[in-house]
Design a protein around this motif. Structure first.
Motif, PDB file in Angstrom:
ATOM      1  N   SER A   1       5.456  -3.977  15.901  1.00 53.20           N
ATOM      2  CA  SER A   1       4.001  -3.919  15.967  1.00 53.20           C
ATOM      3  C   SER A   1       3.513  -3.788  17.399  1.00 53.20           C
ATOM      4  CB  SER A   1       3.391  -5.179  15.336  1.00 53.20           C
ATOM      5  OG  SER A   1       3.713  -6.309  16.124  1.00 53.20           O
TER       6      SER A   1
ATOM      7  N   LYS B   1       3.530  -3.497   9.006  1.00 54.68           N
ATOM      8  CA  LYS B   1       2.883  -3.477  10.325  1.00 54.68           C
ATOM      9  C   LYS B   1       1.419  -3.872  10.208  1.00 54.68           C
ATOM     10  CE  LYS B   1       2.218  -0.723  14.468  1.00 54.68           C
ATOM     11  NZ  LYS B   1       2.478   0.555  15.135  1.00 54.68           N
ATOM     12  N   ASN B   2       0.773  -3.455   9.147  1.00 49.24           N
ATOM     13  CA  ASN B   2      -0.636  -3.800   8.936  1.00 49.24           C
ATOM     14  C   ASN B   2      -0.839  -5.285   8.655  1.00 49.24           C
ATOM     15  OD1 ASN B   2      -1.442  -1.167   9.380  1.00 49.24           O
ATOM     16  ND2 ASN B   2      -1.379  -0.622   7.213  1.00 49.24           N
ATOM     17  N   GLN B   3       0.238  -5.987   8.292  1.00 48.71           N
ATOM     18  CA  GLN B   3       0.163  -7.423   8.021  1.00 48.71           C
ATOM     19  C   GLN B   3       0.634  -8.260   9.201  1.00 48.71           C
ATOM     20  OE1 GLN B   3       2.447  -8.387   4.528  1.00 48.71           O
ATOM     21  NE2 GLN B   3       1.661  -6.646   3.396  1.00 48.71           N
ATOM     22  N   SER B   4       1.095  -7.612  10.249  1.00 39.25           N
ATOM     23  CA  SER B   4       1.807  -8.337  11.288  1.00 39.25           C
ATOM     24  C   SER B   4       0.918  -8.794  12.428  1.00 39.25           C
ATOM     25  CB  SER B   4       2.938  -7.460  11.832  1.00 39.25           C
ATOM     26  OG  SER B   4       2.398  -6.352  12.508  1.00 39.25           O
TER      27      SER B   4
ATOM     28  N   ASN C   1       0.797  -1.224   0.000  1.00 43.76           N
ATOM     29  CA  ASN C   1       0.000   0.000   0.000  1.00 43.76           C
ATOM     30  C   ASN C   1       0.834   1.280   0.000  1.00 43.76           C
ATOM     31  OD1 ASN C   1      -2.528  -1.332  -0.070  1.00 43.76           O
ATOM     32  ND2 ASN C   1      -2.323  -1.755   2.119  1.00 43.76           N
TER      33      ASN C   1
ATOM     34  N   GLU D   1       6.443   4.050   4.292  1.00 48.76           N
ATOM     35  CA  GLU D   1       5.176   3.445   3.879  1.00 48.76           C
ATOM     36  C   GLU D   1       5.296   1.925   3.744  1.00 48.76           C
ATOM     37  OE1 GLU D   1       3.218   5.499   0.655  1.00 48.76           O
ATOM     38  OE2 GLU D   1       3.554   7.443   1.620  1.00 48.76           O
TER      39      GLU D   1
ATOM     40  N   ILE E   1       4.894   0.651   7.295  1.00 50.20           N
ATOM     41  CA  ILE E   1       3.490   0.699   7.726  1.00 50.20           C
ATOM     42  C   ILE E   1       2.702  -0.432   7.074  1.00 50.20           C
ATOM     43  CG2 ILE E   1       1.372   2.078   7.630  1.00 50.20           C
ATOM     44  CD1 ILE E   1       3.292   4.574   7.937  1.00 50.20           C
ATOM     45  N   GLY E   2       2.994  -0.697   5.797  1.00 48.89           N
ATOM     46  CA  GLY E   2       2.349  -1.820   5.116  1.00 48.89           C
ATOM     47  C   GLY E   2       2.662  -3.152   5.784  1.00 48.89           C
TER      48      GLY E   2
END
Length: 163
Positions: free
Chosen positions: A123, A87-90, A62, A81, A84-85
């Motif tokens: 995370s 972290k959103n999957q972790s 993303n 970024e 952050i992408g």
């Protein structure tokens, strides 16, 4: 040497119950290959995205197209970024490692061969760090190996700080 560092990273993360995810660009999966060369690493290493193209950074992490167009793939903004992408999957307790750079043999995006950015994000903690390295105009594989080495050193350092 990298395999010794990879073993230490796996061991320390296992001890602290920290999972690992990675987003690799200029290293093309070399960090992941070093981790997966260690038997039993699957209890720590979850996955890696080899996001070599800008399109893969957009699709899988993303990263905003406007960030890539404005700053380029080899930029603090893009690595931020990418992190952050990740972290959103972790899962609840993990480190994400993001790498982007110019391995050569020629400059890219008006950035010199040997410029590499390595980021790490937690995370479960306040860890968010991006470091810039300038390895110089070395052979492509040497830049990739030095990058992996530095990423492991960063990860190991911060894993050891976790109680």
């Amino acid at each position: 040497m990298r395999s010794d560092l990879a073993k230490k990273v796996i061991s320390e993360c296992r001890l602290k119950n920290i999972k690992l995810l990675a987003a690799e660009s200029c290293t093309g999966g070399l960090l992941s290959a070093n981790l997966t060369s260690i038997s039993g690493c699957s209890d720590v290493f979850l996955h890696s995205i080899v996001c070599y193209s800008n399109q893969s950074k957009v699709e899988f992490l993303n990263v905003n197209k406007s960030t890539l167009n404005t700053w380029g793939a080899v930029s603090k903004q893009t690595v931020e970024e990418m992190l952050i992408g990740l972290k959103n999957q972790s899962p609840i307790k993990s480190f994400g490692i993001a790498i982007s750079g110019v391995a050569g043999p020629q400059d890219s995006e008006n950035k010199p061969v040997g410029k590499v950015l390595i980021g790490i994000i937690g995370s479960f903690c306040d860890l968010f760090l991006i470091r810039e390295f300038n390895f110089g105009n070395l052979e492509r594989t040497k830049i990739q190996k030095k990058t992996v080495n530095e990423a492991f050193l960063l990860c190991l350092h911060y894993a050891k700080l976790i109680k």
